[in-house]
Design a protein around this motif. Structure first.
Motif, mmCIF file in Angstrom:
data_model
loop_
_atom_site.group_PDB
_atom_site.id
_atom_site.type_symbol
_atom_site.label_atom_id
_atom_site.label_comp_id
_atom_site.label_asym_id
_atom_site.label_seq_id
_atom_site.Cartn_x
_atom_site.Cartn_y
_atom_site.Cartn_z
ATOM 1 N N VAL A 164 0.809 -1.215 0.000
ATOM 2 C CA VAL A 164 0.000 0.000 0.000
ATOM 3 C C VAL A 164 0.845 1.270 0.000
ATOM 4 C CG1 VAL A 164 -1.914 -1.148 1.142
ATOM 5 C CG2 VAL A 164 -0.195 -0.010 2.515
ATOM 6 N N LEU A 165 2.171 1.152 0.213
ATOM 7 C CA LEU A 165 3.016 2.344 0.305
ATOM 8 C C LEU A 165 3.887 2.572 -0.928
ATOM 9 C CD1 LEU A 165 4.227 2.152 4.020
ATOM 10 C CD2 LEU A 165 2.393 3.546 3.063
ATOM 11 N N TYR A 166 4.002 1.581 -1.831
ATOM 12 C CA TYR A 166 4.856 1.785 -2.995
ATOM 13 C C TYR A 166 4.429 2.949 -3.888
ATOM 14 C CZ TYR A 166 1.499 -0.068 -6.336
ATOM 15 O OH TYR A 166 0.387 -0.232 -7.129
ATOM 16 N N PRO A 167 3.120 3.394 -3.917
ATOM 17 C CA PRO A 167 2.776 4.526 -4.783
ATOM 18 C C PRO A 167 3.561 5.805 -4.494
ATOM 19 C CG PRO A 167 0.782 3.368 -4.173
ATOM 20 C CD PRO A 167 1.895 2.767 -3.372
ATOM 21 N N TYR A 168 4.059 5.995 -3.273
ATOM 22 C CA TYR A 168 4.903 7.162 -3.003
ATOM 23 C C TYR A 168 6.132 7.146 -3.910
ATOM 24 C CZ TYR A 168 2.268 8.151 1.284
ATOM 25 O OH TYR A 168 1.281 8.474 2.177
ATOM 26 N N VAL A 169 6.778 5.999 -3.998
ATOM 27 C CA VAL A 169 7.966 5.869 -4.843
ATOM 28 C C VAL A 169 7.585 5.937 -6.317
ATOM 29 C CG1 VAL A 169 9.932 4.392 -5.403
ATOM 30 C CG2 VAL A 169 9.088 4.505 -3.062
ATOM 31 N N TYR A 170 6.503 5.284 -6.679
ATOM 32 C CA TYR A 170 6.065 5.271 -8.079
ATOM 33 C C TYR A 170 5.779 6.683 -8.585
ATOM 34 C CZ TYR A 170 2.663 4.958 -11.878
ATOM 35 O OH TYR A 170 1.974 5.150 -13.046
ATOM 36 N N LEU A 171 5.088 7.469 -7.802
ATOM 37 C CA LEU A 171 4.689 8.804 -8.241
ATOM 38 C C LEU A 171 5.904 9.701 -8.447
ATOM 39 C CD1 LEU A 171 2.019 10.273 -8.806
ATOM 40 C CD2 LEU A 171 2.089 11.114 -6.464
ATOM 41 N N LEU A 172 6.835 9.701 -7.505
ATOM 42 C CA LEU A 172 8.005 10.566 -7.613
ATOM 43 C C LEU A 172 8.968 10.086 -8.692
ATOM 44 C CD1 LEU A 172 8.721 11.326 -3.854
ATOM 45 C CD2 LEU A 172 7.586 12.769 -5.525
ATOM 46 N N CYS A 173 9.151 8.774 -8.817
ATOM 47 C CA CYS A 173 10.049 8.257 -9.845
ATOM 48 C C CYS A 173 9.492 8.475 -11.244
ATOM 49 C CB CYS A 173 10.311 6.773 -9.618
ATOM 50 S SG CYS A 173 11.438 6.420 -8.261
ATOM 51 N N ARG A 174 8.191 8.358 -11.395
ATOM 52 C CA ARG A 174 7.607 8.608 -12.718
ATOM 53 C C ARG A 174 7.822 10.058 -13.138
ATOM 54 N NH1 ARG A 174 4.526 7.606 -16.903
ATOM 55 N NH2 ARG A 174 2.644 8.808 -17.355
ATOM 56 N N ALA A 175 7.629 10.993 -12.211
ATOM 57 C CA ALA A 175 7.882 12.396 -12.533
ATOM 58 C C ALA A 175 9.356 12.625 -12.882
ATOM 59 C CB ALA A 175 7.473 13.278 -11.353
ATOM 60 N N ALA A 176 10.267 11.952 -12.165
ATOM 61 C CA ALA A 176 11.693 12.112 -12.448
ATOM 62 C C ALA A 176 12.057 11.530 -13.813
ATOM 63 C CB ALA A 176 12.515 11.444 -11.348
ATOM 64 N N PHE A 177 11.504 10.366 -14.164
ATOM 65 C CA PHE A 177 11.797 9.772 -15.464
ATOM 66 C C PHE A 177 11.290 10.652 -16.606
ATOM 67 C CE2 PHE A 177 11.626 5.404 -13.246
ATOM 68 C CZ PHE A 177 12.978 5.473 -12.973
ATOM 69 N N MET A 178 10.147 11.276 -16.416
ATOM 70 C CA MET A 178 9.596 12.133 -17.466
ATOM 71 C C MET A 178 10.387 13.420 -17.632
ATOM 72 S SD MET A 178 5.515 11.615 -16.743
ATOM 73 C CE MET A 178 5.028 12.600 -18.163
ATOM 74 N N GLN A 179 11.145 13.852 -16.607
ATOM 75 C CA GLN A 179 11.933 15.067 -16.683
ATOM 76 C C GLN A 179 13.358 14.831 -17.155
ATOM 77 O OE1 GLN A 179 11.684 16.644 -12.731
ATOM 78 N NE2 GLN A 179 9.689 17.589 -13.035
ATOM 79 N N GLN A 180 13.756 13.569 -17.274
ATOM 80 C CA GLN A 180 15.134 13.293 -17.650
ATOM 81 C C GLN A 180 15.393 13.638 -19.112
ATOM 82 O OE1 GLN A 180 15.957 9.235 -16.607
ATOM 83 N NE2 GLN A 180 15.974 9.657 -14.403
ATOM 84 N N SER A 181 16.662 13.915 -19.398
ATOM 85 C CA SER A 181 17.051 14.260 -20.758
ATOM 86 C C SER A 181 16.942 13.027 -21.661
ATOM 87 C CB SER A 181 18.491 14.786 -20.768
ATOM 88 O OG SER A 181 18.936 14.978 -22.088
ATOM 89 N N VAL A 182 16.205 13.189 -22.734
ATOM 90 C CA VAL A 182 16.056 12.084 -23.676
ATOM 91 C C VAL A 182 17.377 11.782 -24.372
ATOM 92 C CG1 VAL A 182 14.783 11.307 -25.706
ATOM 93 C CG2 VAL A 182 13.651 12.704 -24.005
ATOM 94 N N CYS A 183 18.229 12.805 -24.496
ATOM 95 C CA CYS A 183 19.510 12.607 -25.181
ATOM 96 C C CYS A 183 20.349 11.551 -24.475
ATOM 97 C CB CYS A 183 20.269 13.930 -25.252
ATOM 98 S SG CYS A 183 19.373 15.242 -26.100
ATOM 99 N N LEU A 184 20.407 11.601 -23.135
ATOM 100 C CA LEU A 184 21.190 10.611 -22.404
ATOM 101 C C LEU A 184 20.643 9.208 -22.605
ATOM 102 C CD1 LEU A 184 21.706 12.531 -19.034
ATOM 103 C CD2 LEU A 184 23.362 12.228 -20.884
#
Length: 327
Positions: A164-184
């Motif tokens: 029941v607590l993994y959504p905290y990690v999922y939500l923040l990691c998804r936002a971080a993955f979407m902000q990462q540079s596509v070039c890398l």
């Protein structure tokens, strides 16, 4: 009479205008005071001289409280970090059947209280529960003649809390993955790295602040939980605080245990902060093109769909179904 020189006039003209603080910023001070008041109250009570109750707790149950709390936090942190980060990467970097539904459904376990999930799984997997009863009816074996994991244990409580607590990690990691540079990410792909290696060696290290932030929230929720660990008979700091306050009628000892708990949380946060330093792990800009998800087919698509569906099934669908079945 002072004389203003031309360089002084030029510097004064170049100085940016002083901005007024908005009114909503001033409201942060009373809000911070309200949040800090309980913490300061606990710390103020905890500095009282140790009495017989506190000395009894230190010599008898405090080591168990500390060990169980650390083991529970370690297990829950590892499981939530793995499930949340992998699910966030799959729905961000891949296309597979059910992706659009699962990227929203993965947040549903956040709405399920941990103790309700614990009640459901103990009813389902206990000795007299439907799962073991059906297994005994099918195989003809008696209780004790077959191995079955004990649900009312520290690992069982850790699994339920992680569901029941993994959504905290999922939500923040998804936002971080979407902000990462596509070039890398594209450079990693052109060097011959597949999606798994790109995730492990490029995307996940860049998302470390988001991963650490999500795990920190999970750990604070885990260490502050009372209903779930009490139901699973796991003695942690929260059960000790409850027993000291209501069982021994000693508010000072309960405050001292709460201060120890806050110290453990603060230590974990400080260690992560020191290990990270002032380094930045992902760019905070949107000047790069959006990430183009890779289409998965066949076995890989089925595996991705199953990997994202299992947390939703275990953390929301089964507990919700159990609640509906008890009506």
């Amino acid at each position: 009479m002072s004389v203003t020189t031309l360089p002084q006039v030029a510097a004064r003209d170049r100085a940016p205008p002083r901005r007024r603080r908005p009114l909503w910023a001033l409201a942060a001070f009373p809000a911070a005071a309200l949040v800090a008041a309980p913490v300061l109250s606990v710390l103020g009570t905890a500095i009282a001289p140790a009495d017989a109750t506190w000395r009894h707790i230190v010599h008898t149950t405090l080591p168990d409280y500390l060990l169980n709390s650390l083991l529970l936090a370690l297990l829950v942190g590892l499981m939530t970090a793995s499930a949340g980060a992998i699910a966030a990467w799959l729905v961000t970097a891949c296309r597979f059947p059910g992706r659009r539904v699962l990227e929203v459904a993965l947040l549903l376990p956040m709405a399920m209280p941990a103790y309700v999930c614990g009640y459901t799984y103990t009813w389902l997997l206990d000795v007299a529960g439907p799962a073991q009863t059906l297994f005994r009816d099918v195989t003809g074996l008696q209780w004790g003649q077959y191995p079955f994991p004990e649900i009312r244990s520290l690992p069982g409580a850790a699994v339920v809390l992680a569901m029941v607590l993994y959504p905290y990690v999922y939500l923040l990691c998804r936002a971080a993955f979407m902000q990462q540079s596509v070039c890398l990410l594209e450079v990693s792909r052109t060097l011959g790295h597949g999606l798994p290696r790109t995730f492990l060696h490029v995307a996940l290290p860049l998302a470390r602040p988001a991963l650490a932030g999500g795990v920190a929230l999970v750990l604070m929720e885990t260490l502050a939980d009372f209903g779930t660990v009490q139901h699973f008979a796991v003695r942690t700091f929260t059960t000790g605080i409850y027993e000291a306050w209501f069982g021994m009628a000693d508010r000072v000892a309960a405050s001292q245990l709460a201060a120890c708990l806050m110290g453990v949380v603060a230590l974990l946060l400080v260690l992560e902060r020191l290990s990270r330093g002032g380094r930045r792990y992902h760019p905070m800009t949107t000047r790069h093109p959006p990430l183009r998800p890779v289409t998965l087919r066949g076995f890989k698509a089925a595996a991705a769909s199953l990997a994202c569906a299992m947390p939703v099934l275990l953390g929301f669908v089964i507990p919700a179904g159990g609640c509906c079945g008890w009506r």
